[in-house]
Design a protein around this motif. Structure first.
Motif, PDB file in Angstrom:
ATOM      1  N   ALA A 113     -20.174   8.575  49.529  1.00 14.99           N
ATOM      2  CA  ALA A 113     -19.304   7.429  49.232  1.00 14.99           C
ATOM      3  C   ALA A 113     -19.670   6.793  47.902  1.00 14.99           C
ATOM      4  N   LEU A 114     -19.800   7.629  46.884  1.00 17.51           N
ATOM      5  CA  LEU A 114     -20.206   7.161  45.563  1.00 17.51           C
ATOM      6  C   LEU A 114     -19.249   7.717  44.531  1.00 17.51           C
ATOM      7  N   THR A 115     -18.782   6.862  43.632  1.00 19.73           N
ATOM      8  CA  THR A 115     -17.844   7.288  42.599  1.00 19.73           C
ATOM      9  C   THR A 115     -18.508   7.223  41.228  1.00 19.73           C
ATOM     10  N   PRO A 116     -17.968   7.950  40.258  1.00 23.41           N
ATOM     11  CA  PRO A 116     -18.509   7.856  38.896  1.00 23.41           C
ATOM     12  C   PRO A 116     -18.453   6.433  38.350  1.00 23.41           C
ATOM     13  N   GLU A 117     -17.400   5.708  38.724  1.00 28.44           N
ATOM     14  CA  GLU A 117     -17.281   4.328  38.241  1.00 28.44           C
ATOM     15  C   GLU A 117     -18.403   3.447  38.781  1.00 28.44           C
ATOM     16  N   GLU A 118     -18.798   3.666  40.032  1.00 25.23           N
ATOM     17  CA  GLU A 118     -19.886   2.889  40.615  1.00 25.23           C
ATOM     18  C   GLU A 118     -21.224   3.217  39.947  1.00 25.23           C
ATOM     19  N   ILE A 119     -21.419   4.482  39.596  1.00 22.99           N
ATOM     20  CA  ILE A 119     -22.625   4.855  38.862  1.00 22.99           C
ATOM     21  C   ILE A 119     -22.669   4.153  37.515  1.00 22.99           C
ATOM     22  N   GLU A 120     -21.538   4.137  36.828  1.00 22.41           N
ATOM     23  CA  GLU A 120     -21.479   3.490  35.519  1.00 22.41           C
ATOM     24  C   GLU A 120     -21.680   1.984  35.642  1.00 22.41           C
ATOM     25  N   ARG A 121     -21.082   1.356  36.662  1.00 20.61           N
ATOM     26  CA  ARG A 121     -21.283  -0.087  36.857  1.00 20.61           C
ATOM     27  C   ARG A 121     -22.744  -0.397  37.143  1.00 20.61           C
ATOM     28  N   GLY A 122     -23.378   0.436  37.974  1.00 18.55           N
ATOM     29  CA  GLY A 122     -24.787   0.233  38.261  1.00 18.55           C
ATOM     30  C   GLY A 122     -25.641   0.363  37.022  1.00 18.55           C
ATOM     31  N   ARG A 123     -25.318   1.327  36.177  1.00 18.39           N
ATOM     32  CA  ARG A 123     -26.071   1.526  34.936  1.00 18.39           C
ATOM     33  C   ARG A 123     -25.940   0.319  34.018  1.00 18.39           C
ATOM     34  N   ARG A 124     -24.711  -0.207  33.880  1.00 15.16           N
ATOM     35  CA  ARG A 124     -24.504  -1.380  33.024  1.00 15.16           C
ATOM     36  C   ARG A 124     -25.191  -2.614  33.593  1.00 15.16           C
ATOM     37  N   LEU A 125     -25.150  -2.760  34.932  1.00 18.38           N
ATOM     38  CA  LEU A 125     -25.802  -3.904  35.560  1.00 18.38           C
ATOM     39  C   LEU A 125     -27.303  -3.869  35.318  1.00 18.38           C
ATOM     40  N   PHE A 126     -27.899  -2.684  35.400  1.00 18.89           N
ATOM     41  CA  PHE A 126     -29.336  -2.574  35.169  1.00 18.89           C
ATOM     42  C   PHE A 126     -29.667  -2.877  33.711  1.00 18.89           C
ATOM     43  N   GLU A 127     -28.800  -2.472  32.800  1.00 16.54           N
ATOM     44  CA  GLU A 127     -29.026  -2.766  31.384  1.00 16.54           C
ATOM     45  C   GLU A 127     -29.034  -4.270  31.132  1.00 16.54           C
TER      46      GLU A 127
END
Length: 204
Positions: free
Chosen positions: A92-106
């Motif tokens: 239940a993981l999308t590429p958009e969620e991965i990208e949002r998580g990456r930006r949030l961590f940044e």
């Protein structure tokens, strides 16, 4: 559901708590909101020590977070997004969620590892952005343990304080916890069904 969780903890003790919390990070429909309060019940009844319950829960959370961390660190954002695009329905993981998580961590850095543990939809994969950012292992483990200790302490305390009402609510624990599990499981299945089918990567 409650009987099964309590049975695992009752049989395996602290190891059972750690195992269940590890599984929570790999299998989202098994929530810590069920595991840790039940362990708190047992601690209040003198069967376990509260500090041991919290420590076991935090250890399980850390062990469950490490596969996500290493996935992000070893595989990388581009390949992970491609995997999520083709096979992400099963987690239940999308590429958009991965990208949002990456930006949030940044933006927020290690605080994501602390406060992300408190968010049901985020805690399962909160370690992924840290791996993508190639955060060093020891700081990752430290911040993850801090967040896990906070979360497991809150849930353990809730179960511990409710022990005085245990006899009154015991008959409701199993049906209520089973209903909660079913709701989360349905949410997971719906996400799997609605997850975009594997499509080729859009041209840039």
């Amino acid at each position: 559901m409650a009987d099964w969780v309590i049975g695992v903890i009752g049989s395996l003790g602290y190891a059972g708590i750690a195992m269940l919390m590890l599984l929570e990070n790999l299998f989202p429909p098994l929530p810590s909101e069920l595991i840790m309060p039940f362990a708190g019940f047992l601690a209040a009844r003198g069967e376990l020590h509260p500090a041991g319950v919290v420590a076991a829960g935090a250890l399980g959370s850390l062990l469950g977070a490490l596969p996500w961390y290493w996935a992000g660190r070893k595989i990388g954002a581009e390949r992970l997004e491609d995997l999520a695009r083709r096979h992400g329905r099963w987690i239940a993981l999308t590429p958009e969620e991965i990208e949002r998580g990456r930006r949030l961590f940044e933006k927020k850095g290690p605080l994501v590892l602390v406060f992300g543990r408190l968010v049901p939809a985020l805690r399962t994969v909160v370690a992924l952005p840290a791996g993508l950012a190639r955060m060093r292992v020891l700081p990752f483990m430290l911040w993850t343990v801090i967040g896990s200790l906070i979360w497991t302490s809150i849930l353990t305390l809730a179960g511990y304080l409710l022990e005085s009402q245990y006899e009154r609510i015991e008959k409701w624990l199993n049906p209520v916890s089973t209903a909660i599990f079913a709701i989360i499981a349905i949410w997971y299945v719906v996400r799997v069904i609605r997850h975009p089918s594997g499509a080729s990567k859009p041209a840039s």
